[in-house]
Design a protein around this motif. Sequence first.
Motif, PDB file in Angstrom:
ATOM      1  N   TYR A 232       9.568   6.630 -10.760  1.00  0.00           N
ATOM      2  CA  TYR A 232       8.624   7.346  -9.887  1.00  0.00           C
ATOM      3  C   TYR A 232       7.414   7.874 -10.637  1.00  0.00           C
ATOM      4  CZ  TYR A 232      10.190  11.940 -11.566  1.00  0.00           C
ATOM      5  OH  TYR A 232      10.456  13.028 -12.334  1.00  0.00           O
ATOM      6  N   GLU A 233       7.596   8.193 -11.927  1.00  0.00           N
ATOM      7  CA  GLU A 233       6.476   8.734 -12.686  1.00  0.00           C
ATOM      8  C   GLU A 233       5.336   7.722 -12.806  1.00  0.00           C
ATOM      9  OE1 GLU A 233       7.778  10.247 -16.408  1.00  0.00           O
ATOM     10  OE2 GLU A 233       8.666  12.053 -15.539  1.00  0.00           O
ATOM     11  N   LYS A 234       5.680   6.434 -12.782  1.00  0.00           N
ATOM     12  CA  LYS A 234       4.633   5.406 -12.835  1.00  0.00           C
ATOM     13  C   LYS A 234       3.721   5.506 -11.618  1.00  0.00           C
ATOM     14  CE  LYS A 234       7.155   1.838 -15.448  1.00  0.00           C
ATOM     15  NZ  LYS A 234       7.665   0.442 -15.398  1.00  0.00           N
ATOM     16  N   THR A 235       4.326   5.693 -10.449  1.00  0.00           N
ATOM     17  CA  THR A 235       3.510   5.792  -9.224  1.00  0.00           C
ATOM     18  C   THR A 235       2.729   7.091  -9.189  1.00  0.00           C
ATOM     19  OG1 THR A 235       5.381   6.708  -7.972  1.00  0.00           O
ATOM     20  CG2 THR A 235       5.105   4.320  -7.938  1.00  0.00           C
ATOM     21  N   ASP A 236       3.372   8.195  -9.602  1.00  0.00           N
ATOM     22  CA  ASP A 236       2.671   9.470  -9.633  1.00  0.00           C
ATOM     23  C   ASP A 236       1.485   9.407 -10.586  1.00  0.00           C
ATOM     24  OD1 ASP A 236       4.515  10.431  -7.862  1.00  0.00           O
ATOM     25  OD2 ASP A 236       5.580  11.706  -9.300  1.00  0.00           O
ATOM     26  N   ASP A 237       1.696   8.824 -11.762  1.00  0.00           N
ATOM     27  CA  ASP A 237       0.622   8.717 -12.752  1.00  0.00           C
ATOM     28  C   ASP A 237      -0.513   7.844 -12.229  1.00  0.00           C
ATOM     29  OD1 ASP A 237       1.998  10.302 -14.516  1.00  0.00           O
ATOM     30  OD2 ASP A 237       2.794   8.649 -15.705  1.00  0.00           O
ATOM     31  N   ALA A 238      -0.168   6.729 -11.598  1.00  0.00           N
ATOM     32  CA  ALA A 238      -1.187   5.812 -11.100  1.00  0.00           C
ATOM     33  C   ALA A 238      -2.017   6.462  -9.993  1.00  0.00           C
ATOM     34  CB  ALA A 238      -0.535   4.534 -10.585  1.00  0.00           C
ATOM     35  N   LEU A 239      -1.357   7.222  -9.114  1.00  0.00           N
ATOM     36  CA  LEU A 239      -2.088   7.922  -8.058  1.00  0.00           C
ATOM     37  C   LEU A 239      -3.004   8.980  -8.653  1.00  0.00           C
ATOM     38  CD1 LEU A 239      -2.699   8.644  -5.126  1.00  0.00           C
ATOM     39  CD2 LEU A 239      -0.668  10.117  -5.140  1.00  0.00           C
ATOM     40  N   ALA A 240      -2.508   9.732  -9.627  1.00  0.00           N
ATOM     41  CA  ALA A 240      -3.311  10.783 -10.250  1.00  0.00           C
ATOM     42  C   ALA A 240      -4.558  10.200 -10.904  1.00  0.00           C
ATOM     43  CB  ALA A 240      -2.477  11.545 -11.278  1.00  0.00           C
ATOM     44  N   VAL A 241      -4.429   9.053 -11.529  1.00  0.00           N
ATOM     45  CA  VAL A 241      -5.591   8.396 -12.147  1.00  0.00           C
ATOM     46  C   VAL A 241      -6.603   8.002 -11.085  1.00  0.00           C
ATOM     47  CG1 VAL A 241      -6.357   6.317 -13.362  1.00  0.00           C
ATOM     48  CG2 VAL A 241      -4.368   7.585 -14.199  1.00  0.00           C
ATOM     49  N   GLN A 242      -6.114   7.477  -9.965  1.00  0.00           N
ATOM     50  CA  GLN A 242      -7.006   7.085  -8.873  1.00  0.00           C
ATOM     51  C   GLN A 242      -7.774   8.294  -8.321  1.00  0.00           C
ATOM     52  OE1 GLN A 242      -7.595   3.997  -6.931  1.00  0.00           O
ATOM     53  NE2 GLN A 242      -7.016   3.156  -8.918  1.00  0.00           N
TER      54      GLN A 242
END
Length: 375
Positions: A232-242
């Motif tokens: 899940y951290e991958k998706t959270d990190d990717a959203l935060a970058v966006q």
Amino acid sequence: MQHKHFPTPFLLMFFLLFSFFSLTGCSRDTPQRAVKKELNLIKELDENTIKAFVSYEDMMNSSSSKSDIGSETTEAVKLFFKNFNYKIKHASIEDNHATVHVAITNLDTHALAKDVCLALVQKSTGSSGEEMTLNSYFALLGDVLSKNTYKTTTTDADIELLHTEDGWMIQNTDQLEDDLVSGFISYLKDPYLVTPEEMITVVLEGLMEKSPDEWKSYLNMQDIFSTYSQNYEKTDDALAVQLSKHISYKILSVTEDQEQESASAKITITSLDMKSVLKRYQELLMNYASTTESIRASSSELADETASLLAQALAENTDTTDTEVTIHFTNNGSSWEMQLNEDFTNALLGNAGAAIQAFQNGSEDSSESTSETEP
């Protein structure tokens, strides 16, 4: 994300520095000399004098203790009175009463009060909910003073004295305390000091400056897409970058009705295009579903892979979308309170509501199409 009202900037009133040498100075000479003696204390501030200025009552009201009066406090007070000066104009005496008319010069406290209030609004935008102490309020005041330059202004003050057996004694009043800080207290009490437009601007400018890690904290990301995967951290990190990359805004209009103590602001928030992200995610899912790996995968392996695919779709995104939102304000008699609801969060997340609806409809259409082609 927990939506909350921004705390009123006028909580500063709980730490305002002034019991002012208790204003009980007296002189057996003249009223002018009594006033001069006390005002010179402000011009000659040292750390011990500053600590004495902070009233016990104010500390009790803010649930603070003397341990809160640290270097931030003393530095903020020094900066506040850095340009303090005064000139005694004349005095009038009648029996055992006297009034000394004084011109006080200090920094522009109207501009300072507005900057302090906006700094509190900005701080609350990224607040994790920790309670501010007396010293942290002073630290904020000191930070504002150190980052900005203010012109000096001169205001008049009438200092009342009473003749006692010990001499002329200054009479402390709320008005005098306000006069000695050039109206700073009155400005902080003005419920319309900061406008709704200024509030929304400082909040949105603060959002635009957030780093990916700050976005994760602000939205309290902890498997925000409910992937129930160890990835899940991958998706959270990717959203935060966006979000860090794409967030911007435009204020379309602001209306204010002081009689009704209400206001509203129409704004457009630009963010990642979540519809585009989920469309790409659906493509990746369909490709994965056609592999033998997906058939053999366990439920946990499926969750991990789909989370990774969502992170990939987010990372690949370059599209943005504009979402119009209306922000409502109410004035509580101390300041404007900004209501940030689910529509605001939805806009930050790239109109996520419509995107999820489109994604679900697309999934249903794909399922129906697959069923029709089965023998």
